[in-house]
Structures are given as C-alpha cells and as structure tokens.
Write a protein that holds these residues in place. Structure first.
Motif, mmCIF file in Angstrom:
data_model
loop_
_atom_site.group_PDB
_atom_site.id
_atom_site.type_symbol
_atom_site.label_atom_id
_atom_site.label_comp_id
_atom_site.label_asym_id
_atom_site.label_seq_id
_atom_site.Cartn_x
_atom_site.Cartn_y
_atom_site.Cartn_z
ATOM 1 N N MET A 1 0.829 -1.190 0.000
ATOM 2 C CA MET A 1 0.000 0.000 0.000
ATOM 3 C C MET A 1 0.870 1.248 0.000
ATOM 4 O O MET A 1 0.575 2.191 -0.723
ATOM 5 C CB MET A 1 -0.924 -0.051 1.231
ATOM 6 C CG MET A 1 -1.814 1.138 1.363
ATOM 7 S SD MET A 1 -3.083 1.068 0.110
ATOM 8 C CE MET A 1 -4.204 2.255 0.685
ATOM 9 N N ARG A 2 1.916 1.275 0.809
ATOM 10 C CA ARG A 2 2.803 2.420 0.906
ATOM 11 C C ARG A 2 3.486 2.688 -0.443
ATOM 12 O O ARG A 2 3.636 3.835 -0.847
ATOM 13 C CB ARG A 2 3.829 2.191 2.006
ATOM 14 C CG ARG A 2 4.817 3.314 2.115
ATOM 15 C CD ARG A 2 5.773 3.095 3.233
ATOM 16 N NE ARG A 2 5.244 3.797 4.377
ATOM 17 C CZ ARG A 2 5.744 3.760 5.583
ATOM 18 N NH1 ARG A 2 6.786 2.999 5.832
ATOM 19 N NH2 ARG A 2 5.222 4.457 6.561
ATOM 20 N N GLU A 3 3.898 1.620 -1.122
ATOM 21 C CA GLU A 3 4.546 1.781 -2.431
ATOM 22 C C GLU A 3 3.568 2.373 -3.446
ATOM 23 O O GLU A 3 3.940 3.212 -4.259
ATOM 24 C CB GLU A 3 5.061 0.432 -2.930
ATOM 25 C CG GLU A 3 6.222 -0.097 -2.129
ATOM 26 C CD GLU A 3 6.606 -1.497 -2.554
ATOM 27 O OE1 GLU A 3 6.186 -1.935 -3.649
ATOM 28 O OE2 GLU A 3 7.319 -2.149 -1.790
ATOM 29 N N TRP A 4 2.328 1.923 -3.385
ATOM 30 C CA TRP A 4 1.323 2.424 -4.307
ATOM 31 C C TRP A 4 1.073 3.908 -4.081
ATOM 32 O O TRP A 4 0.985 4.682 -5.027
ATOM 33 C CB TRP A 4 0.030 1.628 -4.130
ATOM 34 C CG TRP A 4 -1.028 2.011 -5.118
ATOM 35 C CD1 TRP A 4 -1.109 1.628 -6.413
ATOM 36 C CD2 TRP A 4 -2.139 2.867 -4.876
ATOM 37 N NE1 TRP A 4 -2.210 2.186 -7.006
ATOM 38 C CE2 TRP A 4 -2.862 2.961 -6.084
ATOM 39 C CE3 TRP A 4 -2.597 3.567 -3.775
ATOM 40 C CZ2 TRP A 4 -4.015 3.715 -6.202
ATOM 41 C CZ3 TRP A 4 -3.741 4.318 -3.898
ATOM 42 C CH2 TRP A 4 -4.440 4.383 -5.102
ATOM 43 N N SER A 6 3.147 6.042 -2.729
ATOM 44 C CA SER A 6 4.359 6.738 -3.150
ATOM 45 C C SER A 6 4.359 6.921 -4.667
ATOM 46 O O SER A 6 4.667 8.000 -5.169
ATOM 47 C CB SER A 6 5.592 5.961 -2.701
ATOM 48 O OG SER A 6 6.751 6.577 -3.193
ATOM 49 N N TRP A 7 4.011 5.880 -5.395
ATOM 50 C CA TRP A 7 3.952 5.957 -6.853
ATOM 51 C C TRP A 7 2.889 6.969 -7.286
ATOM 52 O O TRP A 7 3.117 7.785 -8.177
ATOM 53 C CB TRP A 7 3.627 4.587 -7.443
ATOM 54 C CG TRP A 7 3.321 4.646 -8.907
ATOM 55 C CD1 TRP A 7 4.212 4.692 -9.932
ATOM 56 C CD2 TRP A 7 2.021 4.709 -9.498
ATOM 57 N NE1 TRP A 7 3.553 4.765 -11.136
ATOM 58 C CE2 TRP A 7 2.198 4.775 -10.902
ATOM 59 C CE3 TRP A 7 0.732 4.706 -8.996
ATOM 60 C CZ2 TRP A 7 1.144 4.841 -11.787
ATOM 61 C CZ3 TRP A 7 -0.316 4.775 -9.887
ATOM 62 C CH2 TRP A 7 -0.114 4.838 -11.258
ATOM 63 N N LEU A 8 1.740 6.922 -6.618
ATOM 64 C CA LEU A 8 0.642 7.828 -6.942
ATOM 65 C C LEU A 8 1.049 9.282 -6.729
ATOM 66 O O LEU A 8 0.782 10.139 -7.572
ATOM 67 C CB LEU A 8 -0.586 7.496 -6.091
ATOM 68 C CG LEU A 8 -1.874 8.234 -6.410
ATOM 69 C CD1 LEU A 8 -2.342 7.895 -7.818
ATOM 70 C CD2 LEU A 8 -2.946 7.870 -5.405
ATOM 71 N N SER A 9 1.726 9.581 -5.615
ATOM 72 C CA SER A 9 2.121 10.964 -5.338
ATOM 73 C C SER A 9 3.184 11.450 -6.307
ATOM 74 O O SER A 9 3.216 12.620 -6.653
ATOM 75 C CB SER A 9 2.597 11.109 -3.899
ATOM 76 O OG SER A 9 3.787 10.387 -3.699
#
Length: 165
Positions: A1-4, A6-9
């Motif tokens: 979830m954190r990686e997603w 981060s990618w989104l931001s």
C-alpha cells in the motif's frame, strides 16, 4: 500500500499541485466574499469564489502542456486579459442615479477585481501573496469604512466638489 501511495504521489504530483492551487484560489475568493455577504452586497461568497477560481483556471490552463513552469511573457498576457475582462464584470456592479452625484457599488466592483487577482496569485502558486492579499483585503473591507470616517473627521472634508472629477 505504501509503495502504491508513493507511486501515486510521484506520478500525479503536478495534478495535486494544480488541485491545491485551484482550491486555494476558490477559498481566497470565498473568504473575501463572506465579508460581502455579511454586509448584504450584491456580489458575495459564491460569486467571488468563482471569479478567483476562474482566474486560477485561466492561469493553469497553459500549464497542462508545459508543466508548472510558466513563461514570463505568456503569464503577463494572460494576467492582463483576466484583469481587463474582470474590470468589465465589476463595472456592472457600479450604479449611479440619474439625478445623483453619488456612485454606488465601487467597493463591490473592486472586490470582483481583487478576487481575480487572488485567483491569479493562487494559480501561480504564490501562496504568501495569496494569503497576505486575502488578509489585507478582509482588513480593508472590515475596517476601511471606520478608518476613513476617522481620517475625515481628523483632516476634514472639503464640501466643494470640483466639476472636473
């Protein structure tokens, strides 16, 4: 979830920045408009919020293709067009009776113009200017009449009206 997240931001950083600028413009205009609503003026919170938002939209529309970095000459032309166009909108709020020398609606027209200016500054991401401009505008709208009355009592007002004005 954190990686997603981060990618989104990272992937949508420009869109988040534009959304923040548009919301900031609308909030600045609405803040000034609340004062106008409190004083039963014809242009209020919704109108001035939309004016500021519209100015920010115009400023940001050029950024869709060039990122969030603007060319000085292009921004200058857009700002000039916005401020000129809003001058005409504000002029619609100015009324003068046929047999009266008194003009009404100038402050309302000025609030339309300043809301556009706040929208431009928010659209450019000039947050300090947007916040300071909003606060100074509210100060003038809230206390300006009282300050004006004190200064008139202090320095007096000439009763003679110059015909050339």
């Amino acid at each position: 979830m954190r990686e997603w997240l981060s990618w989104l931001s990272v992937e949508y950083a420009d869109q988040f920045e534009m959304m923040l600028r548009l919301c900031g413009a609308a909030i600045a205009g609405m803040t000034v408009g609340i004062n106008r609503d409190i004083h039963n003026k014809p242009i209020g919170m919704r109108t001035l919020g939309l004016v500021a938002l519209g100015a920010a939209l115009v400023i940001l529309s050029g950024s869709v293709y060039e990122g969030l970095h603007f060319g000085q000459d292009a921004v200058s032309r857009v700002v000039q067009g916005i401020m000129t166009g809003l001058g005409f909108l504000g002029a619609g709020a100015i009324l003068r009776g046929r047999d009266q020398m008194q003009v009404q609606g100038l402050t309302t027209a000025a609030t339309v113009w300043i809301a556009a200016g706040l929208g431009v500054t928010a659209g450019l991401g000039a947050w300090f200017i947007t916040v300071t401009g909003t606060l100074v505008t509210l100060f003038l709208l809230t206390f300006g009449k009282r300050i004006e009355e004190v200064l008139i009592r202090l320095f007096g007002r000439s009763e003679e009206v110059d015909e050339d004005d």
